[in-house]
Design a protein around this motif. Sequence first.
Motif, PDB file in Angstrom:
ATOM      1  N   LEU A 209      43.569  39.640  45.102  1.00 37.64           N
ATOM      2  CA  LEU A 209      42.498  38.578  44.959  1.00 37.64           C
ATOM      3  C   LEU A 209      41.671  38.894  43.706  1.00 37.64           C
ATOM      4  N   GLN A 210      41.216  40.258  43.671  1.00 41.01           N
ATOM      5  CA  GLN A 210      40.314  40.900  42.480  1.00 41.01           C
ATOM      6  C   GLN A 210      41.124  40.946  41.257  1.00 41.01           C
ATOM      7  N   ASN A 211      42.429  41.319  41.235  1.00 45.83           N
ATOM      8  CA  ASN A 211      43.273  41.172  39.880  1.00 45.83           C
ATOM      9  C   ASN A 211      43.227  39.833  39.467  1.00 45.83           C
ATOM     10  N   ALA A 212      43.625  38.655  40.270  1.00 46.50           N
ATOM     11  CA  ALA A 212      43.554  37.478  39.897  1.00 46.50           C
ATOM     12  C   ALA A 212      42.368  36.852  39.330  1.00 46.50           C
ATOM     13  N   MET A 213      41.430  37.318  39.758  1.00 47.11           N
ATOM     14  CA  MET A 213      40.028  36.831  39.307  1.00 47.11           C
ATOM     15  C   MET A 213      39.570  37.618  38.047  1.00 47.11           C
ATOM     16  N   LEU A 214      40.001  38.712  37.715  1.00 41.24           N
ATOM     17  CA  LEU A 214      39.729  39.505  36.644  1.00 41.24           C
ATOM     18  C   LEU A 214      40.640  39.288  35.580  1.00 41.24           C
ATOM     19  N   TYR A 215      41.858  38.383  35.823  1.00 42.93           N
ATOM     20  CA  TYR A 215      42.781  38.372  34.696  1.00 42.93           C
ATOM     21  C   TYR A 215      42.405  37.155  33.782  1.00 42.93           C
ATOM     22  N   THR A 216      42.587  37.407  32.283  1.00 44.93           N
ATOM     23  CA  THR A 216      42.487  36.119  31.540  1.00 44.93           C
ATOM     24  C   THR A 216      43.592  36.300  30.532  1.00 44.93           C
ATOM     25  N   PRO A 217      44.145  35.254  29.997  1.00 46.07           N
ATOM     26  CA  PRO A 217      45.369  35.511  29.195  1.00 46.07           C
ATOM     27  C   PRO A 217      44.980  36.142  27.872  1.00 46.07           C
ATOM     28  N   ASP A 218      43.714  35.998  27.290  1.00 43.22           N
ATOM     29  CA  ASP A 218      43.348  36.635  26.061  1.00 43.22           C
ATOM     30  C   ASP A 218      43.316  38.202  26.056  1.00 43.22           C
ATOM     31  N   LEU A 219      43.246  38.721  27.341  1.00 43.54           N
ATOM     32  CA  LEU A 219      43.251  40.147  27.577  1.00 43.54           C
ATOM     33  C   LEU A 219      44.768  40.648  26.953  1.00 43.54           C
ATOM     34  N   ARG A 220      45.877  39.779  26.979  1.00 38.60           N
ATOM     35  CA  ARG A 220      47.203  40.126  26.830  1.00 38.60           C
ATOM     36  C   ARG A 220      47.230  40.413  25.445  1.00 38.60           C
ATOM     37  N   ARG A 221      46.360  39.775  24.600  1.00 39.72           N
ATOM     38  CA  ARG A 221      46.695  39.777  23.158  1.00 39.72           C
ATOM     39  C   ARG A 221      45.881  40.881  22.390  1.00 39.72           C
ATOM     40  N   HIS A 222      45.200  41.798  23.076  1.00 41.64           N
ATOM     41  CA  HIS A 222      44.620  42.755  22.551  1.00 41.64           C
ATOM     42  C   HIS A 222      44.993  44.185  22.859  1.00 41.64           C
ATOM     43  N   ALA A 246      37.208  37.100  25.292  1.00 37.26           N
ATOM     44  CA  ALA A 246      37.836  35.635  25.113  1.00 37.26           C
ATOM     45  C   ALA A 246      37.776  35.569  23.507  1.00 37.26           C
ATOM     46  N   ASP A 247      39.160  34.836  23.112  1.00 38.21           N
ATOM     47  CA  ASP A 247      39.106  34.565  21.639  1.00 38.21           C
ATOM     48  C   ASP A 247      38.424  33.273  21.232  1.00 38.21           C
ATOM     49  N   VAL A 248      37.399  33.650  20.530  1.00 32.70           N
ATOM     50  CA  VAL A 248      36.532  32.308  20.286  1.00 32.70           C
ATOM     51  C   VAL A 248      36.982  31.336  19.098  1.00 32.70           C
ATOM     52  N   SER A 249      37.355  32.568  18.211  1.00 41.08           N
ATOM     53  CA  SER A 249      38.318  31.791  16.981  1.00 41.08           C
ATOM     54  C   SER A 249      39.121  33.013  16.180  1.00 41.08           C
ATOM     55  N   GLY A 250      39.730  32.699  15.202  1.00 38.74           N
ATOM     56  CA  GLY A 250      40.429  33.717  14.529  1.00 38.74           C
ATOM     57  C   GLY A 250      39.864  35.004  14.468  1.00 38.74           C
ATOM     58  N   LEU A 253      35.497  37.383  18.344  1.00 39.12           N
ATOM     59  CA  LEU A 253      35.918  37.809  19.806  1.00 39.12           C
ATOM     60  C   LEU A 253      34.597  37.892  20.634  1.00 39.12           C
ATOM     61  N   ALA A 254      34.781  37.522  21.631  1.00 39.93           N
ATOM     62  CA  ALA A 254      33.555  37.487  22.703  1.00 39.93           C
ATOM     63  C   ALA A 254      33.978  38.436  24.099  1.00 39.93           C
ATOM     64  N   ALA A 255      33.059  39.002  24.344  1.00 40.48           N
ATOM     65  CA  ALA A 255      33.216  39.989  25.625  1.00 40.48           C
ATOM     66  C   ALA A 255      32.091  40.066  26.439  1.00 40.48           C
ATOM     67  N   ALA A 310      24.054  40.580  33.422  1.00 40.34           N
ATOM     68  CA  ALA A 310      25.068  40.145  32.688  1.00 40.34           C
ATOM     69  C   ALA A 310      24.765  40.353  31.085  1.00 40.34           C
ATOM     70  N   VAL A 311      25.681  40.922  30.373  1.00 48.51           N
ATOM     71  CA  VAL A 311      25.483  41.023  28.776  1.00 48.51           C
ATOM     72  C   VAL A 311      26.725  40.349  28.031  1.00 48.51           C
ATOM     73  N   LYS A 312      26.413  39.388  27.116  1.00 48.01           N
ATOM     74  CA  LYS A 312      27.528  38.831  26.347  1.00 48.01           C
ATOM     75  C   LYS A 312      27.349  39.350  24.942  1.00 48.01           C
ATOM     76  N   ILE A 313      28.340  39.574  24.299  1.00 54.70           N
ATOM     77  CA  ILE A 313      28.565  39.929  23.137  1.00 54.70           C
ATOM     78  C   ILE A 313      29.527  39.042  22.150  1.00 54.70           C
ATOM     79  N   LEU A 314      29.120  38.922  20.897  1.00 59.65           N
ATOM     80  CA  LEU A 314      30.164  38.085  20.091  1.00 59.65           C
ATOM     81  C   LEU A 314      30.450  38.997  18.872  1.00 59.65           C
ATOM     82  N   VAL A 315      31.590  39.434  18.550  1.00 62.94           N
ATOM     83  CA  VAL A 315      32.030  40.229  17.418  1.00 62.94           C
ATOM     84  C   VAL A 315      32.801  39.173  16.404  1.00 62.94           C
TER      85      VAL A 315
END
Length: 436
Positions: A209-222, A246-250, A253-255, A310-315
């Motif tokens: 369950l924990q792994n499923a909730m922490l999974y996001t497709p964007d992680l695999r591209r980095h 999360a990949d916001v645009s080309g 990158l948001a984390a 929570a903390v949100k950053i946009l690079v």
Amino acid sequence: MVSWEGGFPEDGFPEDRRPPRKGHRMVALPVVDHAAVFAAVPAPCLVLDPRLTIVEVNEAYLDVTGRRREELLGRPFFAAFPPNPADPEADGVESLRTSFDRVRALRVRDAMAVHKYDIPLASSPGAFEERWWSPVNTPVLDERGEVRWIIHRVEDATAFVRAVVPPRDHADPAQAMAAELYARGRELQRLNEELRKAHAEERHLALTLQNAMLYTPDLRRHHDLALRYRPAASSLNVCGDWYDVADVSGDRLAAAVGDVVGHGLEAALIMGMLRSALSAAIRASQGPAYALEALDMYAESVEGALGTTAVKILVDKRSHMIVYSSAGHPPPVLLHADGSCDLLDQATDPPLGAWTASVPRSQAVTGYKPGDALLLYTDGLIERRGEDIDVGLARLTGALARCADRTVERMADTVLERLGVAQGARDDVALLVLAL
């Protein structure tokens, strides 16, 4: 002849092996021959690899089993010591499998009660000899915290069991009582194994369950980021901490990292909802502060979500800028190539549910240089009971200053190790390290 390791301090003697002073003289420490020590240990011991192949054996184990080294080295353990098909009461094989599985999964030492584990006779193929063993299985971890070896130590209790367990019709009261106590102990052992199996199944479901909730497709591209998750040592391996990318645009990158109040399955479920909501909000908003404002409103409708940090950053990789906003969360750390650190603490507001909706959340911007690294983490990494948070932050930046030239994977492992949470802590820990 005595061999010596290293030399004196002026010759580069390693600090952790520096010998003691005697007056004005230096006394070198002899090198310990670990192979010789292992061979001479009086307790029977094996060393297994994670696949349970026998890679080393000491003399005591050879003596007690009547084997030769060449008969055991390189063989799978359960091929060398298979179950006795003629004795259904010899349940030691299955119990030992469970113990090995527990050591490999949990990376902790596992001590077993006395088990009946008959061993095949080397002199008579197909024949078995009754044995009663009390094993202890101990993991040896590598630098990443994974199981590299398993030390399997046994105590042969065969003579003791034969002495205290008489035939069933034995008339001696003392021996009869000993037999009764032994039988009750075996029953308690059986119940304990059933509880362990149930716990292992529950833990497996929780991890899935924990792994499923922490999974996001964007992680695999980095490949330029490292992620670590350590649940509280007393929890079921699920927690309310999270990380997200999360990949916001080309070029952007948001984390994020966040921390729900509490531990266990309930906190993990709340975490899953908030993480998904924040990930969606950053894609549809103008920046981190706006995303956290949207999460604030959503948290009002989720029971147990208030108080979450929570903390949100946009690079922005094109302009080499970082935009960030924090809802009561410990500050991210910007690590420069020269080992210096900046705390991103100029836009910190209260946690979710404690902010006045009519006042916009704050947001700050800072620049970075290629080769820098950014760390986002939860409070379990730095906070210790009875200690000011500034002490924990200083400990973190001090650890980072000595590993600025490392890869993000090694940096993440080094930070966990140097802050003493590589194997878990009192609180949950989530860590994200991003190479910029």
